[in-house]
Design an enzyme around this catalytic site. Structure first.
Site, PDB file in Angstrom:
ATOM      1  N   ASP A  63      51.683  27.331  39.162  1.00 16.60           N
ATOM      2  CA  ASP A  63      51.186  28.704  39.086  1.00 16.60           C
ATOM      3  C   ASP A  63      51.425  29.256  37.681  1.00 16.60           C
ATOM      4  O   ASP A  63      52.558  29.245  37.199  1.00 16.60           O
ATOM      5  CB  ASP A  63      51.931  29.556  40.128  1.00 16.60           C
ATOM      6  CG  ASP A  63      51.034  30.556  40.799  1.00 16.60           C
ATOM      7  OD1 ASP A  63      50.304  31.258  40.084  1.00 16.60           O
ATOM      8  OD2 ASP A  63      51.074  30.655  42.039  1.00 16.60           O
ATOM      9  N   ASP A  67      47.234  33.331  38.044  1.00 15.31           N
ATOM     10  CA  ASP A  67      47.546  34.574  38.736  1.00 15.31           C
ATOM     11  C   ASP A  67      46.808  35.755  38.087  1.00 15.31           C
ATOM     12  O   ASP A  67      46.815  35.894  36.852  1.00 15.31           O
ATOM     13  CB  ASP A  67      49.069  34.792  38.643  1.00 15.31           C
ATOM     14  CG  ASP A  67      49.572  35.911  39.520  1.00 15.31           C
ATOM     15  OD1 ASP A  67      49.433  35.805  40.744  1.00 15.31           O
ATOM     16  OD2 ASP A  67      50.117  36.896  38.973  1.00 15.31           O
ATOM     17  N   GLU A 121      42.743  33.222  40.275  1.00 16.76           N
ATOM     18  CA  GLU A 121      42.853  34.293  41.268  1.00 16.76           C
ATOM     19  C   GLU A 121      42.202  35.507  40.619  1.00 16.76           C
ATOM     20  O   GLU A 121      42.860  36.337  40.014  1.00 16.76           O
ATOM     21  CB  GLU A 121      44.309  34.589  41.606  1.00 16.76           C
ATOM     22  CG  GLU A 121      44.419  35.611  42.715  1.00 16.76           C
ATOM     23  CD  GLU A 121      45.717  36.416  42.716  1.00 16.76           C
ATOM     24  OE1 GLU A 121      46.131  36.855  43.790  1.00 16.76           O
ATOM     25  OE2 GLU A 121      46.306  36.625  41.644  1.00 16.76           O
ATOM     26  N   HIS A 164      49.455  33.278  50.475  1.00 19.89           N
ATOM     27  CA  HIS A 164      50.766  33.930  50.602  1.00 19.89           C
ATOM     28  C   HIS A 164      50.704  35.449  50.473  1.00 19.89           C
ATOM     29  O   HIS A 164      51.744  36.097  50.464  1.00 19.89           O
ATOM     30  CB  HIS A 164      51.704  33.360  49.527  1.00 19.89           C
ATOM     31  CG  HIS A 164      51.216  33.649  48.146  1.00 19.89           C
ATOM     32  ND1 HIS A 164      50.109  33.048  47.604  1.00 19.89           N
ATOM     33  CD2 HIS A 164      51.652  34.525  47.204  1.00 19.89           C
ATOM     34  CE1 HIS A 164      49.891  33.518  46.396  1.00 19.89           C
ATOM     35  NE2 HIS A 164      50.812  34.422  46.126  1.00 19.89           N
ATOM     36  N   ASP A 165      49.502  36.012  50.339  1.00 22.43           N
ATOM     37  CA  ASP A 165      49.386  37.467  50.181  1.00 22.43           C
ATOM     38  C   ASP A 165      48.716  38.147  51.363  1.00 22.43           C
ATOM     39  O   ASP A 165      48.546  39.367  51.355  1.00 22.43           O
ATOM     40  CB  ASP A 165      48.546  37.793  48.932  1.00 22.43           C
ATOM     41  CG  ASP A 165      49.294  37.494  47.644  1.00 22.43           C
ATOM     42  OD1 ASP A 165      50.530  37.597  47.642  1.00 22.43           O
ATOM     43  OD2 ASP A 165      48.639  37.160  46.645  1.00 22.43           O
TER      44      ASP A 165
END
Ligand code: NOJ
Length: 546
Positions: free
Chosen positions: A84, A187, A268, A330-331
């Protein structure tokens, strides 16, 4: 998986489970790559998304040598490693920020975004708000200026208009690629660049009509991101997101990746419309290799909603570009729980079939293969700053981050000590040990489908085309995946009733390769009309006449 029983998953724990992920045989899941959420040094204000050292592994997860071992063991199993890249912001404890903050004259002052206050009351420089709660500006007593943070105040935004920042991040990328990492997930890349004159963002209300129309037309619902990202800001990110320079930055990243053949990136990047998001692939495929299309995470349980969403995305993508597909992360609330009802299991299989048969790279969130459900946590159990702030209106993101369920024991086989988050619901039935011996489980279905996929060129690289049939189109989503000599029809019945499907061509003949219902007889040749049971999904191999 926690190897040292401190309640926190770690790199050695992952190494011990690599064979579960892919041991080369059909009794393993068969995945080809892992995207790791950040495991770098971090004070953990936002669970790893606030990095204080980009070049070290956080000691809670292991040593650098553990990471090297993980890389080697993964590669031995043909599993690629994606890490990430969190570089919109650093931690407030990163040495770059500590130095930047130390004085107005620090050589790193310009690495972050510092501004004077406004007016007599020393108000923040503009109306920008951060995504979690409150203003995007925090006053620094010592140097008497505000600094910008699009997320927590412990996550100051880097100043991407500064060439030194670009160079430093480029070095970080090279550092990991030199060690053999295969790619990065980027990210919030749409946040890197900011409006040079920092204009105020329009308020959300000014655009409410547009938003409402869009919500109704797209049949999305005001859950998930709307709550997480729009509600706390109440404004449209016109000037602090999607600035044109972002493309330049991504082109710079891409040229680094090009120096390392076989590496990849997945963005993302969220935004209002498919065209905007697709633009980050670059006009000549020279920016991101892939980007997630987040709209698919916010659809109602309607065949037409999924069809329209994918069609929009496929249409917007520049030719030759490659989608990334995910239904959970994960969000956001886990997909099985978003679509939860008594038919949860059937729906979970249908979703898995869709995920693994759409064009592009499917991303399975850990536990999705065992239909892990969202945990309902009490306020005391929460860790996520979003949940702690917004509870009970929004319970944050911990519910989808609970320990992987390896068995039905007290801590789900994840650890011998109490884990950092409680285990999720129904672990007695939804765990790897239980489900791997059950040939009718989602886990067995997923393994079978992943291995089957590897042998079907039409699924791996074929064209996508959705079909619309007036009679069944409301209830069924079906699409062709096709290469020169292989033609597959994927049919997904979202309704509870039987539906008739027509394969293209009056005299079409097909064969069912796999069905989400384990009791379907796969032997008979299929002719039109093909009857799908309620909530059944199938892959049909169509005769191509060759
Ligand atoms: C997106 C990540 O997925 C999320 O978990 C994180 O909180 C924010 N970016 C900030 O880094």
């Amino acid at each position: 998986m926690d190897s040292n029983n401190d309640g926190i998953g770690d790199l050695q724990g992952i190494i011990s489970k690599l064979d579960y992920l892919n041991n080369g045989n059909h009794d393993s899941l068969g995945i080809d790559a892992i995207w790791f959420s950040p495991f770098f040094e971090s004070p953990d204000y936002d669970y790893g998304y606030d990095i204080s050292n980009y070049r070290e592994i956080d000691p809670r997860y292991g040593k650098f040598s553990d990471f090297m071992q993980l890389l080697e063991e993964a590669h031995k199993r043909n599993i690629k490693v994606i890490v990430d890249l969190v570089v919109n912001h650093t931690s407030h404890l990163h040495p770059w920020f500590l130095e930047s903050r130390s004085s107005r004259f620090s050589p790193k002052r310009g690495w972050y975004i510092w501004k004077d206050g406004q007016g007599k009351k020393n108000r923040p420089p503009n109306n920008w708000r951060n995504h979690f709660f409150g203003p995007a500006w925090t006053w620094d007593e010592k140097t008497e200026q505000y600094y910008l943070h699009s997320f927590l105040s412990e996550q100051p935004d880097l100043n991407w208009s500064n060439p030194e920042v670009r160079e430093a991040v480029g070095d970080v990328i090279r550092y990991w690629l030199d060690f053999g990492v295969d790619g990065f997930r980027l990210d919030v890349a749409h946040h890197y660049s900011k409006d040079p004159i920092m204009r105020n963002n329009p308020l959300f209300f000014t655009g409410w009509k547009d938003s409402l129309v869009k919500v109704l037309l797209d049949r999305t619902f005001l859950a998930g991101l709307m709550k997480l990202f729009a509600l706390p800001t109440m404004q449209i990110g016109k000037y602090n997101q999607h600035q044109p320079e972002t493309h330049e930055i991504l082109k710079g990243f891409r040229s680094i990746f090009n120096e390392y053949p076989g590496t990849t990136s997945v963005g993302e990047i969220m935004g209002d419309n498919a065209e905007l998001i697709a633009s980050y692939y670059g006009s000549s495929n020279d920016e991101l290799h892939m980007n997630f299309y987040f709209e698919i995470l916010h659809l109602r349980w309607k065949a037409a909603a999924f069809r329209r969403c994918i069609e929009r995305w496929e249409k917007a993508l520049p030719s030759g570009s490659w989608p990334a597909n995910a239904l959970s992360n994960h969000d956001i609330m886990r997909a099985v729980s978003r679509y939860n009802n008594k038919r949860g299991d059937k729906r979970a299989r249908l979703l898995m079939l869709m995920l693994l048969t759409l064009r592009g790279t499917p991303f399975i969130y850990y536990g999705e293969e065992i239909a892990m459900k969202e945990a309902k946590l009490s306020r005391e159990e929460l860790r996520d700053p979003v949940g702690l702030k917004w509870y009970p209106l929004h319970k944050g993101r911990d519910g989808c981050r609970t320990p992987m369920q390896w068995n039905g024991g007290k801590y789900a086989g994840f650890s011998k000590s109490e884990p950092w988050l409680p285990v999720g619901p129904d672990i007695k039935s939804y765990n790897v040990r239980e489900m791997e011996s059950d040939l009718q489980s989602l886990l067995s279905f997923t393994k079978k489908l992943i291995w089957m996929r590897k042998g079907l060129p039409a699924l791996l690289e074929g064209e996508y085309k959705s079909l619309i049939d007036k009679a069944s189109g409301r209830h069924c989503y079906y699409y062709l995946r096709e290469t020169g000599d292989q033609k597959l029809l994927i049919c997904l019945n979202f309704s509870l009733r039987r539906q008739e499907i027509y394969m293209p061509g009056r005299n079409a003949v097909g064969r069912v390769l796999i069905s989400t219902l384990y009791d379907r007889d796969l032997k008979p040749a299929i002719t039109n009309p093909f009857v799908l049971e309620g909530l059944e999904g199938c892959i049909l191999k169509l005769q191509t006449g060759k």
